[in-house]
Design a protein around this motif. Structure first.
Motif, PDB file in Angstrom:
ATOM      1  N   LEU A 142       0.827  -1.206   0.000  1.00  0.00           N
ATOM      2  CA  LEU A 142       0.000   0.000   0.000  1.00  0.00           C
ATOM      3  C   LEU A 142       0.867   1.264   0.000  1.00  0.00           C
ATOM      4  O   LEU A 142       0.528   2.252  -0.652  1.00  0.00           O
ATOM      5  CB  LEU A 142      -0.922   0.004   1.218  1.00  0.00           C
ATOM      6  N   SER A 143       1.977   1.224   0.714  1.00  0.00           N
ATOM      7  CA  SER A 143       2.847   2.403   0.830  1.00  0.00           C
ATOM      8  C   SER A 143       3.375   2.836  -0.521  1.00  0.00           C
ATOM      9  O   SER A 143       3.493   4.032  -0.807  1.00  0.00           O
ATOM     10  CB  SER A 143       4.013   2.116   1.778  1.00  0.00           C
ATOM     11  N   GLU A 144       3.717   1.878  -1.347  1.00  0.00           N
ATOM     12  CA  GLU A 144       4.238   2.193  -2.679  1.00  0.00           C
ATOM     13  C   GLU A 144       3.225   3.005  -3.477  1.00  0.00           C
ATOM     14  O   GLU A 144       3.585   3.928  -4.213  1.00  0.00           O
ATOM     15  CB  GLU A 144       4.575   0.901  -3.416  1.00  0.00           C
ATOM     16  N   ASP A 145       1.947   2.687  -3.302  1.00  0.00           N
ATOM     17  CA  ASP A 145       0.887   3.395  -4.017  1.00  0.00           C
ATOM     18  C   ASP A 145       0.562   4.732  -3.363  1.00  0.00           C
ATOM     19  O   ASP A 145       0.310   5.730  -4.040  1.00  0.00           O
ATOM     20  CB  ASP A 145      -0.360   2.514  -4.064  1.00  0.00           C
ATOM     21  N   TYR A 146       0.585   4.771  -2.025  1.00  0.00           N
ATOM     22  CA  TYR A 146       0.171   5.976  -1.303  1.00  0.00           C
ATOM     23  C   TYR A 146       1.219   7.083  -1.313  1.00  0.00           C
ATOM     24  O   TYR A 146       0.876   8.263  -1.152  1.00  0.00           O
ATOM     25  CB  TYR A 146      -0.143   5.632   0.155  1.00  0.00           C
ATOM     26  N   LEU A 147       2.504   6.739  -1.461  1.00  0.00           N
ATOM     27  CA  LEU A 147       3.563   7.741  -1.342  1.00  0.00           C
ATOM     28  C   LEU A 147       3.377   8.892  -2.326  1.00  0.00           C
ATOM     29  O   LEU A 147       3.656  10.042  -1.998  1.00  0.00           O
ATOM     30  CB  LEU A 147       4.937   7.087  -1.549  1.00  0.00           C
ATOM     31  N   LYS A 148       2.884   8.589  -3.513  1.00  0.00           N
ATOM     32  CA  LYS A 148       2.733   9.627  -4.544  1.00  0.00           C
ATOM     33  C   LYS A 148       1.744  10.720  -4.141  1.00  0.00           C
ATOM     34  O   LYS A 148       1.722  11.805  -4.736  1.00  0.00           O
ATOM     35  CB  LYS A 148       2.296   9.003  -5.870  1.00  0.00           C
ATOM     36  N   ASP A 149       0.922  10.452  -3.121  1.00  0.00           N
ATOM     37  CA  ASP A 149      -0.073  11.429  -2.681  1.00  0.00           C
ATOM     38  C   ASP A 149       0.502  12.468  -1.729  1.00  0.00           C
ATOM     39  O   ASP A 149      -0.200  13.412  -1.347  1.00  0.00           O
ATOM     40  CB  ASP A 149      -1.246  10.720  -1.994  1.00  0.00           C
ATOM     41  N   PHE A 150       1.759  12.294  -1.330  1.00  0.00           N
ATOM     42  CA  PHE A 150       2.390  13.229  -0.396  1.00  0.00           C
ATOM     43  C   PHE A 150       3.422  14.075  -1.128  1.00  0.00           C
ATOM     44  O   PHE A 150       4.282  13.539  -1.837  1.00  0.00           O
ATOM     45  CB  PHE A 150       3.060  12.476   0.754  1.00  0.00           C
ATOM     46  N   HIS A 151       3.352  15.388  -0.941  1.00  0.00           N
ATOM     47  CA  HIS A 151       4.319  16.271  -1.582  1.00  0.00           C
ATOM     48  C   HIS A 151       5.652  16.195  -0.831  1.00  0.00           C
ATOM     49  O   HIS A 151       5.680  16.269   0.411  1.00  0.00           O
ATOM     50  CB  HIS A 151       3.810  17.711  -1.576  1.00  0.00           C
ATOM     51  N   PRO A 152       6.774  16.058  -1.534  1.00  0.00           N
ATOM     52  CA  PRO A 152       8.080  15.899  -0.864  1.00  0.00           C
ATOM     53  C   PRO A 152       8.461  17.059   0.045  1.00  0.00           C
ATOM     54  O   PRO A 152       9.332  16.901   0.905  1.00  0.00           O
ATOM     55  CB  PRO A 152       9.068  15.782  -2.038  1.00  0.00           C
ATOM     56  N   SER A 153       7.846  18.219  -0.124  1.00  0.00           N
ATOM     57  CA  SER A 153       8.201  19.366   0.715  1.00  0.00           C
ATOM     58  C   SER A 153       7.486  19.364   2.054  1.00  0.00           C
ATOM     59  O   SER A 153       7.817  20.154   2.935  1.00  0.00           O
ATOM     60  CB  SER A 153       7.864  20.678  -0.020  1.00  0.00           C
ATOM     61  N   SER A 154       6.505  18.477   2.212  1.00  0.00           N
ATOM     62  CA  SER A 154       5.697  18.487   3.430  1.00  0.00           C
ATOM     63  C   SER A 154       6.293  17.601   4.515  1.00  0.00           C
ATOM     64  O   SER A 154       6.943  16.593   4.232  1.00  0.00           O
ATOM     65  CB  SER A 154       4.262  18.040   3.126  1.00  0.00           C
ATOM     66  N   GLY A 155       6.041  17.986   5.766  1.00  0.00           N
ATOM     67  CA  GLY A 155       6.476  17.149   6.877  1.00  0.00           C
ATOM     68  C   GLY A 155       5.797  15.797   6.857  1.00  0.00           C
ATOM     69  O   GLY A 155       6.377  14.795   7.288  1.00  0.00           O
ATOM     70  N   ASN A 156       4.568  15.749   6.319  1.00  0.00           N
ATOM     71  CA  ASN A 156       3.835  14.482   6.251  1.00  0.00           C
ATOM     72  C   ASN A 156       4.546  13.466   5.361  1.00  0.00           C
ATOM     73  O   ASN A 156       4.440  12.258   5.581  1.00  0.00           O
ATOM     74  CB  ASN A 156       2.415  14.724   5.723  1.00  0.00           C
ATOM     75  N   TRP A 157       5.253  13.955   4.334  1.00  0.00           N
ATOM     76  CA  TRP A 157       6.008  13.045   3.456  1.00  0.00           C
ATOM     77  C   TRP A 157       7.042  12.276   4.281  1.00  0.00           C
ATOM     78  O   TRP A 157       7.203  11.059   4.124  1.00  0.00           O
ATOM     79  CB  TRP A 157       6.690  13.850   2.353  1.00  0.00           C
ATOM     80  N   PHE A 158       7.734  12.986   5.177  1.00  0.00           N
ATOM     81  CA  PHE A 158       8.765  12.339   5.990  1.00  0.00           C
ATOM     82  C   PHE A 158       8.159  11.400   7.016  1.00  0.00           C
ATOM     83  O   PHE A 158       8.694  10.319   7.269  1.00  0.00           O
ATOM     84  CB  PHE A 158       9.628  13.399   6.682  1.00  0.00           C
ATOM     85  N   PHE A 159       7.029  11.789   7.620  1.00  0.00           N
ATOM     86  CA  PHE A 159       6.366  10.896   8.571  1.00  0.00           C
ATOM     87  C   PHE A 159       5.931   9.608   7.865  1.00  0.00           C
ATOM     88  O   PHE A 159       6.080   8.507   8.404  1.00  0.00           O
ATOM     89  CB  PHE A 159       5.149  11.577   9.197  1.00  0.00           C
ATOM     90  N   PHE A 160       5.377   9.768   6.665  1.00  0.00           N
ATOM     91  CA  PHE A 160       4.949   8.592   5.908  1.00  0.00           C
ATOM     92  C   PHE A 160       6.145   7.720   5.551  1.00  0.00           C
ATOM     93  O   PHE A 160       6.085   6.486   5.635  1.00  0.00           O
ATOM     94  CB  PHE A 160       4.201   9.012   4.644  1.00  0.00           C
ATOM     95  N   MET A 161       7.251   8.371   5.150  1.00  0.00           N
ATOM     96  CA  MET A 161       8.447   7.620   4.773  1.00  0.00           C
ATOM     97  C   MET A 161       9.024   6.834   5.945  1.00  0.00           C
ATOM     98  O   MET A 161       9.598   5.751   5.755  1.00  0.00           O
ATOM     99  CB  MET A 161       9.509   8.565   4.213  1.00  0.00           C
ATOM    100  N   GLU A 162       8.892   7.341   7.154  1.00  0.00           N
ATOM    101  CA  GLU A 162       9.368   6.587   8.321  1.00  0.00           C
ATOM    102  C   GLU A 162       8.636   5.257   8.418  1.00  0.00           C
ATOM    103  O   GLU A 162       9.260   4.207   8.613  1.00  0.00           O
ATOM    104  CB  GLU A 162       9.150   7.408   9.599  1.00  0.00           C
TER     105      GLU A 162
END
Length: 513
Positions: free
Chosen positions: A292-312
């Motif tokens: 699921l993560s592979e599909d969901y990652l594209k929904d987060f902008h790399p500049s946002s803090g949420n991108w890093f939380f998701f990546m963790e």
């Protein structure tokens, strides 16, 4: 055309002499303002001394004074550009775009009202109110309705004033309920960011908070009270370790959102995506979460803090699924993100810990030499004042590093530390998994590092580990690698050490012979 003509007059008469914005299209401009920005884009870590020399040729009292003025001017112009950021990208928080529209309209209206341009002010104010109501931004609806009432007084329109006053009273009552719900939620959020002891105390308070928010939502029936209630529900499930229920609730809420039964201008479906993969991670369903993560990652902008939380979570899912090369690839992606350094210090420290584990698992792919890695592992910082959470992961990693190095002196010292740590900080039933794994590590020394003996005598403990439930978030536990997998890695280290020692002994005998 009268409204447009009046607006043109206001802007032309009251405009500032110097442009408050940059012309970023002027790439070859020699203007020092733009030159400073270009330098910061290329070298964001530049010091003030380096910037002063680059812009003025040398550092002196005069150039330092000029640079301070330049810095202040550039900062103000950059702040002005915040009004014009692109907000339509769906990878950003969906509600932000609509909230900023309300704020922008209200800002324009207050200026027009102050200039006495009532007709255009009323038109924009009604638009602001309409958008605030559609987005359920109650606080902006209150501001717009209050100003409408004042405007109708100035325009001497009593019927419209009475209608605005009635609407304002209803909105203020709604906002009072939302404010009360917000106070409950944010107080609980503050407790979550405190010590482990505070989080455990919060666990006892959460059912009461949930009941209060349920009552408030039944009265208000607004998106804001729904959202606070929803977040508290998920928090309680996190704290109690009921990750299966989180998956059910997020799935059901996503269906309601898809049907339009939850305000689409406010609800962020990416939050549900984040919570879903988080729940799969802690529910020992790493393979599903990883997919699921592979599909969901594209929904987060790399500049946002949420991108890093998701990546963790994405990195942890890869580690839990045994995909160590993928975990390293994701780690490198995070570090290459130009916004990596804007994270808080605690977040960057967590990334250091993930890096240490990944390099330990794959030393052949590590850019660090053995000596530098050993230094790196020993300097990973402590995280929790209550000696839990990431500190457990740090102690385990340091122990395994000594084990791989066959550093018996430090290993025995660490063994005593592990015993004391368990006695002092891992006494509750919710920390059973860490207790059991610590005992498995102690077993390696008791059995004189014999892998076969450790495997045999560790089976009862390993069985109990399989049966032990995953602790809830209230206990701040984290397993960078699942303990079951980590025990297998520990046995592999012991076997590799035996093989290495036998080879060394054979080589020694050959030299003697």
């Amino acid at each position: 055309m009268e409204k447009l003509s009046n607006l043109a007059r206001i802007v032309t008469d009251r405009r500032v002499k110097e442009s408050p914005l940059f012309d970023f299209a002027a790439k070859k401009s020699t203007n020092k303002d733009l030159k400073l920005i270009r330098i910061l884009e290329e070298a964001p870590d530049s010091t003030q001394l380096q910037l002063t020399k680059a812009l003025y040729g040398k550092s002196s009292a005069t150039s330092n004074t000029s640079f301070r003025k330049l810095k202040s001017r550039v900062q103000q112009k950059l702040l002005n550009h915040l009004y014009f950021l692109e907000q339509s990208d769906p990878r950003h928080l969906v509600s932000r775009r609509y909230e900023l529209q309300c704020i922008g309209l209200y800002h324009q209206v207050t200026i027009l009202y102050g200039e006495g341009e009532y007709m255009l002010a009323e038109q924009l104010l009604r638009k602001c109110l309409r958008q605030a109501l559609e987005g359920e931004f109650t606080e902006y609806a209150v501001l717009a309705t209050r100003l409408l009432g004042k405007l109708y007084v100035d325009l001497r329109q009593p019927a419209r004033y009475r209608a605005a006053s009635k609407q304002l009273q209803q909105l203020q009552q709604l906002m009072a309920l939302e404010d009360e719900a917000g106070q409950i939620y944010w107080s609980s959020k503050m407790a979550q960011a405190h010590t482990v002891r505070a989080r455990r105390a919060l666990l006892n308070d959460l059912p009461g908070y949930l009941a209060q928010l349920q009552q408030l939502h039944e009265k208000a029936r607004s998106y804001t009270t729904f959202n606070y209630l929803y977040l508290i529900q998920l928090t309680l499930l996190e704290f109690t370790g009921n990750y299966e229920e989180i998956i059910k609730i997020t799935t059901a809420t996503e269906k309601l959102w898809a049907k339009g039964k939850i305000n689409r201008r406010r609800f962020d479906s990416r939050f549900n995506n984040y919570m879903t993969v988080y729940a799969y991670l802690h529910n020992k369903q790493a393979a599903i979460g990883l997919s699921l993560s592979e599909d969901y990652l594209k929904d987060f902008h790399p500049s946002s803090g949420n991108w890093f939380f998701f990546m963790e979570n994405y990195v942890l899912l890869a580690l839990h699924a045994g995909q160590y090369s993928q975990a390293q690839h994701l780690l490198e992606m995070a570090h290459k993100n130009p916004y990596f350094r804007k994270q808080r210090a605690a977040a960057r420290q967590r990334w250091d810990l993930y890096k240490a584990y990944i390099y330990f698992l794959q030393p052949e792919n590590s850019p660090l030499t053995l000596r530098h890695f050993n230094q790196f592992v020993q300097t990973v910082p402590d995280y929790s004042r209550d000696k839990q959470g990431y500190n457990v992961a740090i102690l385990i990693l340091q122990y395994l590093n000594f084990l791989r190095r066959q550093d018996v002196e430090n290993l025995l010292a660490r063994l005593e530390s592990l015993r004391k740590y368990e006695q002092r900080h891992l006494r509750e039933s919710a920390t059973l998994r860490s207790q059991l794994f610590f005992r498995l590590l102690v077993l390696t020394v008791k059995e004189n590092f014999d892998p076969e003996s450790c495997e045999k005598k560790g089976r009862p403990l390993l069985h109990r580990l399989h049966e032990a439930p995953q602790p809830g978030e209230a206990y701040a536990e984290i397993e960078i690698i699942p303990y079951e997998a980590l025990w297998g890695i520990t046995l592999d280290i012991l076997r590799a050490n035996v093989t290495e020692n036998k080879a060394a002994e054979q080589a020694r005998r050959a030299r003697v012979a």
